[in-house]
Design an enzyme around this catalytic site. Structure first.
Site, PDB file in Angstrom:
ATOM      1  N   HIS A  72     -19.921  18.449  -1.538  1.00  6.30           N
ATOM      2  CA  HIS A  72     -21.037  18.198  -2.455  1.00  6.30           C
ATOM      3  C   HIS A  72     -21.715  19.525  -2.776  1.00  6.30           C
ATOM      4  O   HIS A  72     -22.091  20.259  -1.861  1.00  6.30           O
ATOM      5  CB  HIS A  72     -22.049  17.228  -1.837  1.00  6.30           C
ATOM      6  CG  HIS A  72     -21.640  15.787  -1.983  1.00  6.30           C
ATOM      7  ND1 HIS A  72     -22.535  14.750  -1.922  1.00  6.30           N
ATOM      8  CD2 HIS A  72     -20.421  15.221  -2.184  1.00  6.30           C
ATOM      9  CE1 HIS A  72     -21.889  13.598  -2.095  1.00  6.30           C
ATOM     10  NE2 HIS A  72     -20.597  13.868  -2.245  1.00  6.30           N
ATOM     11  N   TYR A 200     -31.980  11.001  -2.836  1.00  4.56           N
ATOM     12  CA  TYR A 200     -33.168  10.831  -1.973  1.00  4.56           C
ATOM     13  C   TYR A 200     -34.295  10.336  -2.875  1.00  4.56           C
ATOM     14  O   TYR A 200     -34.626  11.006  -3.867  1.00  4.56           O
ATOM     15  CB  TYR A 200     -33.577  12.170  -1.350  1.00  4.56           C
ATOM     16  CG  TYR A 200     -32.657  12.700  -0.280  1.00  4.56           C
ATOM     17  CD1 TYR A 200     -31.541  13.483  -0.598  1.00  4.56           C
ATOM     18  CD2 TYR A 200     -32.900  12.441   1.064  1.00  4.56           C
ATOM     19  CE1 TYR A 200     -30.704  13.984   0.388  1.00  4.56           C
ATOM     20  CE2 TYR A 200     -32.063  12.942   2.065  1.00  4.56           C
ATOM     21  CZ  TYR A 200     -30.973  13.698   1.715  1.00  4.56           C
ATOM     22  OH  TYR A 200     -30.139  14.198   2.699  1.00  4.56           O
ATOM     23  N   PRO A 292     -33.776  12.045  10.423  1.00  3.31           N
ATOM     24  CA  PRO A 292     -32.512  12.271   9.707  1.00  3.31           C
ATOM     25  C   PRO A 292     -32.678  12.685   8.244  1.00  3.31           C
ATOM     26  O   PRO A 292     -31.712  13.016   7.582  1.00  3.31           O
ATOM     27  CB  PRO A 292     -31.800  10.928   9.812  1.00  3.31           C
ATOM     28  CG  PRO A 292     -32.826   9.949  10.181  1.00  3.31           C
ATOM     29  CD  PRO A 292     -33.904  10.674  10.892  1.00  3.31           C
ATOM     30  N   LYS A 296     -29.939  17.026   9.721  1.00  2.00           N
ATOM     31  CA  LYS A 296     -29.831  18.190  10.593  1.00  2.00           C
ATOM     32  C   LYS A 296     -29.385  17.879  12.015  1.00  2.00           C
ATOM     33  O   LYS A 296     -28.993  18.787  12.750  1.00  2.00           O
ATOM     34  CB  LYS A 296     -31.199  18.900  10.659  1.00  2.00           C
ATOM     35  CG  LYS A 296     -31.595  19.576   9.377  1.00  2.00           C
ATOM     36  CD  LYS A 296     -30.649  20.709   9.016  1.00  2.00           C
ATOM     37  CE  LYS A 296     -30.647  20.988   7.527  1.00  2.00           C
ATOM     38  NZ  LYS A 296     -29.315  21.177   6.978  1.00  2.00           N
ATOM     39  N   TYR A 383     -30.969  23.091   3.381  1.00  3.42           N
ATOM     40  CA  TYR A 383     -30.134  21.885   3.418  1.00  3.42           C
ATOM     41  C   TYR A 383     -28.676  22.250   3.737  1.00  3.42           C
ATOM     42  O   TYR A 383     -28.016  21.567   4.533  1.00  3.42           O
ATOM     43  CB  TYR A 383     -30.195  21.146   2.077  1.00  3.42           C
ATOM     44  CG  TYR A 383     -29.659  19.731   2.143  1.00  3.42           C
ATOM     45  CD1 TYR A 383     -28.296  19.462   1.972  1.00  3.42           C
ATOM     46  CD2 TYR A 383     -30.498  18.645   2.389  1.00  3.42           C
ATOM     47  CE1 TYR A 383     -27.793  18.172   2.058  1.00  3.42           C
ATOM     48  CE2 TYR A 383     -30.001  17.341   2.465  1.00  3.42           C
ATOM     49  CZ  TYR A 383     -28.648  17.121   2.297  1.00  3.42           C
ATOM     50  OH  TYR A 383     -28.155  15.840   2.382  1.00  3.42           O
TER      51      TYR A 383
HETATM   52  P1  FAS Z   1     -25.312  11.965  21.264  1.00  2.00           P
HETATM   53  O1  FAS Z   1     -26.496  11.101  21.589  1.00  2.00           O
HETATM   54  O2  FAS Z   1     -24.525  11.702  20.037  1.00  2.00           O
HETATM   55  O3  FAS Z   1     -24.258  11.925  22.467  1.00  2.00           O
HETATM   56  C1  FAS Z   1     -24.722  11.940  23.821  1.00  2.00           C
HETATM   57  C2  FAS Z   1     -23.633  11.285  24.664  1.00  2.00           C
HETATM   58  O4  FAS Z   1     -24.050  11.349  26.032  1.00  2.00           O
HETATM   59  C3  FAS Z   1     -23.464   9.795  24.328  1.00  2.00           C
HETATM   60  O5  FAS Z   1     -22.101   9.510  24.120  1.00  2.00           O
HETATM   61  C4  FAS Z   1     -24.028   9.068  25.541  1.00  2.00           C
HETATM   62  O6  FAS Z   1     -23.344   7.870  25.820  1.00  2.00           O
HETATM   63  C5  FAS Z   1     -23.819  10.091  26.641  1.00  2.00           C
HETATM   64  N1  FAS Z   1     -24.769   9.957  27.748  1.00  2.00           N
HETATM   65  C6  FAS Z   1     -26.089   9.665  27.680  1.00  2.00           C
HETATM   66  N2  FAS Z   1     -26.626   9.632  28.914  1.00  2.00           N
HETATM   67  C7  FAS Z   1     -25.612   9.918  29.781  1.00  2.00           C
HETATM   68  C8  FAS Z   1     -25.524  10.033  31.196  1.00  2.00           C
HETATM   69  N3  FAS Z   1     -26.597   9.849  31.964  1.00  2.00           N
HETATM   70  N4  FAS Z   1     -24.319  10.329  31.751  1.00  2.00           N
HETATM   71  C9  FAS Z   1     -23.228  10.539  30.962  1.00  2.00           C
HETATM   72  N5  FAS Z   1     -23.245  10.442  29.608  1.00  2.00           N
HETATM   73  C10 FAS Z   1     -24.426  10.133  29.047  1.00  2.00           C
HETATM   74  N6  FAS Z   1     -28.163  12.855  12.429  1.00  2.00           N
HETATM   75  C11 FAS Z   1     -27.957  13.203  11.147  1.00  2.00           C
HETATM   76  O7  FAS Z   1     -27.775  14.384  10.867  1.00  2.00           O
HETATM   77  N7  FAS Z   1     -27.960  12.239  10.148  1.00  2.00           N
HETATM   78  C12 FAS Z   1     -28.152  10.906  10.437  1.00  2.00           C
HETATM   79  O8  FAS Z   1     -28.164  10.061   9.539  1.00  2.00           O
HETATM   80  C13 FAS Z   1     -28.355  10.510  11.770  1.00  2.00           C
HETATM   81  N8  FAS Z   1     -28.534   9.181  12.087  1.00  2.00           N
HETATM   82  C14 FAS Z   1     -28.770   8.838  13.408  1.00  2.00           C
HETATM   83  C15 FAS Z   1     -28.989   7.483  13.788  1.00  2.00           C
HETATM   84  C16 FAS Z   1     -29.239   7.139  15.128  1.00  2.00           C
HETATM   85  C17 FAS Z   1     -29.471   5.690  15.509  1.00  2.00           C
HETATM   86  C18 FAS Z   1     -29.293   8.154  16.109  1.00  2.00           C
HETATM   87  C19 FAS Z   1     -29.611   7.811  17.551  1.00  2.00           C
HETATM   88  C20 FAS Z   1     -29.083   9.492  15.747  1.00  2.00           C
HETATM   89  C21 FAS Z   1     -28.806   9.839  14.403  1.00  2.00           C
HETATM   90  N9  FAS Z   1     -28.573  11.166  14.014  1.00  2.00           N
HETATM   91  C22 FAS Z   1     -28.359  11.531  12.734  1.00  2.00           C
HETATM   92  C23 FAS Z   1     -28.572  12.206  14.984  1.00  2.00           C
HETATM   93  C24 FAS Z   1     -27.209  12.212  15.661  1.00  2.00           C
HETATM   94  O9  FAS Z   1     -26.217  12.357  14.682  1.00  2.00           O
HETATM   95  C25 FAS Z   1     -27.250  13.312  16.680  1.00  2.00           C
HETATM   96  O10 FAS Z   1     -27.820  14.494  16.167  1.00  2.00           O
HETATM   97  C26 FAS Z   1     -25.895  13.609  17.266  1.00  2.00           C
HETATM   98  O11 FAS Z   1     -25.337  12.400  17.718  1.00  2.00           O
HETATM   99  C27 FAS Z   1     -26.105  14.608  18.386  1.00  2.00           C
HETATM  100  O12 FAS Z   1     -24.976  14.625  19.157  1.00  2.00           O
HETATM  101  P2  FAS Z   1     -25.093  14.777  20.753  1.00  2.00           P
HETATM  102  O13 FAS Z   1     -26.028  15.907  21.056  1.00  2.00           O
HETATM  103  O14 FAS Z   1     -23.688  14.831  21.240  1.00  2.00           O
HETATM  104  O15 FAS Z   1     -25.849  13.476  21.266  1.00  2.00           O
HETATM  105  C1  PHB Z   2     -25.921   9.645   6.003  1.00  2.00           C
HETATM  106  O1  PHB Z   2     -25.019   9.620   5.138  1.00  2.00           O
HETATM  107  O2  PHB Z   2     -25.888   8.923   7.034  1.00  2.00           O
HETATM  108  C2  PHB Z   2     -27.095  10.572   5.804  1.00  2.00           C
HETATM  109  C3  PHB Z   2     -27.021  11.539   4.817  1.00  2.00           C
HETATM  110  C4  PHB Z   2     -28.101  12.391   4.628  1.00  2.00           C
HETATM  111  C5  PHB Z   2     -29.228  12.250   5.417  1.00  2.00           C
HETATM  112  C6  PHB Z   2     -29.289  11.280   6.426  1.00  2.00           C
HETATM  113  C7  PHB Z   2     -28.210  10.433   6.612  1.00  2.00           C
HETATM  114  O3  PHB Z   2     -30.298  13.081   5.221  1.00  2.00           O
END
Ligand code: FAS
Ligand code: PHB
Length: 388
Positions: A72, A200, A292, A296, A383
């Site tokens: 994009h 957005y 989100p 980032k 961005y």
């Molecule tokens: P994660 O949380 O992905 O991974 C951590 C891992 O550690 C998990 O697999 C968990 O099971 C494991 N874990 C936890 N506790 C543990 C323990 N005690 N022992 C062993 N393992 C354990 N980011 C965006 O940029 N755009 C989005 O739209 C977006 N939407 C999101 C929606 C939700 C509901 C959430 C929660 C996050 C969202 N994020 C989004 C942010 C997300 O993408 C994170 O930034 C990304 O998953 C970060 O990756 P990790 O640091 O690996 O953490």
């Molecule tokens: C998504 O596609 O999940 C998404 C994209 C941009 C954002 C947040 C989520 O800022």
């Protein structure tokens, strides 16, 4: 068991760090609390910065992303006055890659399997020990047995609800937090995206985002009250509300269909400092959370991994001083993304009780973004990703 680097958490942070270290000949063991299927079923981020794309390529995980990801060159923003575009390519010469975190995680697991990496899933009650000594170790339980892993370093990649951050004494941690008074209701549907780029939308009824995963898979979000529950929202109610908040021309032509995933995510800004405690290093969501809005979260995890990989590589080849720089280096970029995510959230959402003055300031911010190339360049730079 013994290894060089114990990695707590098998999400993107843990897997990226393990893959980079293994390819450099460093031994790791990844300990993941959930099953692999559970981790791979998560629907999260959708947009990758150039730095994250480059890092994934560097670790040998770029092939499917190159084939299936969508470049994009800009994004659209909509207000009640109409829709305009910020051209990243024209303003800063950079682009982003639309490729879901779910796919990134699949690719990382496949790459780790291909090199025979050690990933232990369903590891329960993981605990960190002696992290401030030269001989830290990790324990856990699995299948009714207790296990111990001796290591040189521990990477806390276990997300916001993990145990790594809690393993740093509270009096040694400084935490910064802002909780937003709304959430995002997200829907994934096997429908054609509403537009060729993300939209957005700042609307009097609340924020909306039209995103995508591929030409047949769309991802949408609407701002909802913190008291809303997923069960309060039928698919039809979601589509009707989304249509109210998107520009009429987009709303009229968009394809709707059954949701294949529907969830509400809370929004918060959070940072813990420092990111190091003895031989424990925090990475990704274990260290910070961003709303989100700026896309980032996953991208910050990538830059943390980049900095820690460099520091561990140096330390394991004799330069232990490099480890002292990790926290400071990572936090500089973290706070830059924290600011941008807060700013995007502030200008695009309707805050309960916001004053008429607040509303006018939002409109002024969006008007500058629409009409000033310098404002667009600043947004485009943030961005598409601040420099590593
Ligand atoms: P994660 O949380 O992905 O991974 C951590 C891992 O550690 C998990 O697999 C968990 O099971 C494991 N874990 C936890 N506790 C543990 C323990 N005690 N022992 C062993 N393992 C354990 N980011 C965006 O940029 N755009 C989005 O739209 C977006 N939407 C999101 C929606 C939700 C509901 C959430 C929660 C996050 C969202 N994020 C989004 C942010 C997300 O993408 C994170 O930034 C990304 O998953 C970060 O990756 P990790 O640091 O690996 O953490
Ligand atoms: C998504 O596609 O999940 C998404 C994209 C941009 C954002 C947040 C989520 O800022």
């Amino acid at each position: 068991m013994r290894t060089q680097v114990a990695i707590i958490g098998g999400g993107p942070s843990g897997l990226m760090l393990s893959q980079l270290l293994n390819r450099a000949g460093v031994e790791t063991v990844v300990l993941e609390r959930q099953t692999r299927d559970y981790v791979l079923a998560r629907i999260r981020a959708g947009v990758l910065e150039q730095g994250c794309v480059d890092l994934l390529r560097r670790m040998g995980c770029g092939e499917r992303m190159e084939r299936e990801g969508i470049i994009h060159e800009g994004t659209k923003l909509a207000t009640v006055n109409g829709m305009f575009r910020v051209d990243f390519k024209a303003r800063v010469g950079e682009t982003v890659m639309v490729y879901g975190q779910t796919e990134v995680t699949h690719d990382l697991y496949a790459a780790q399997d291909a090199i025979g990496a050690t990933i232990i899933d369903e590891a329960q009650n993981v605990a960190l020990h002696d992290v401030t000594t030269d001989s830290p170790y990790v324990t856990w339980e699995k299948d009714g047995c207790s296990h111990r892993l001796d290591c040189l370093y521990i990477a806390g990649c276990d997300g916001f609800h993990g145990i790594s951050r809690q393993s740093i004494p509270a009096e040694k941690r400084t935490e910064y937090e802002r909780v937003y008074p709304f959430g995002w209701l997200g829907v994934l549907s096997r429908t054609a995206p509403a537009a060729d780029e993300l939209i957005y939308a700042n609307h009097p009824r609340g924020f909306a985002l039209a995103s995508m995963r591929n030409p047949k898979l769309s991802r949408y979000y609407i701002q909802v009250s913190l008291s809303d529950k997923v069960e309060d929202w039928s698919d039809q109610a979601f589509w009707d509300e989304l249509r109210r908040r998107l520009p009429a021309a987009v709303a009229e032509s968009m394809e709707t269909g059954p949701s294949i995933e529907k969830s509400i995510a809370p929004l918060r800004s959070f940072v813990t400092e420092p990111l190091r405690w003895g031989r424990l290093f925090l990475v990704g969501d274990a260290a910070h959370i961003v709303p989100p809005t700026g896309a980032k979260g996953l991208n910050l995890a990538a830059s943390d991994v980049h900095y820690l990989y460099e520091a561990l590589q140096a330390a394991l080849t004799g330069d232990v001083g490099a480890l002292d720089l990790y926290s400071e280096r990572a936090l500089k970029r973290i706070w830059g993304a924290m600011r941008f995510s807060w700013w995007m959230t502030s200008i695009l959402h309707r805050f309960p009780g916001q004053s008429d003055f607040d509303q006018k300031i939002q409109e002024a911010e969006l008007y500058q973004l629409e009409t000033l190339e310098t404002a667009q360049a600043a947004m485009a730079r943030n961005y598409t990703g601040l420099p590593y």
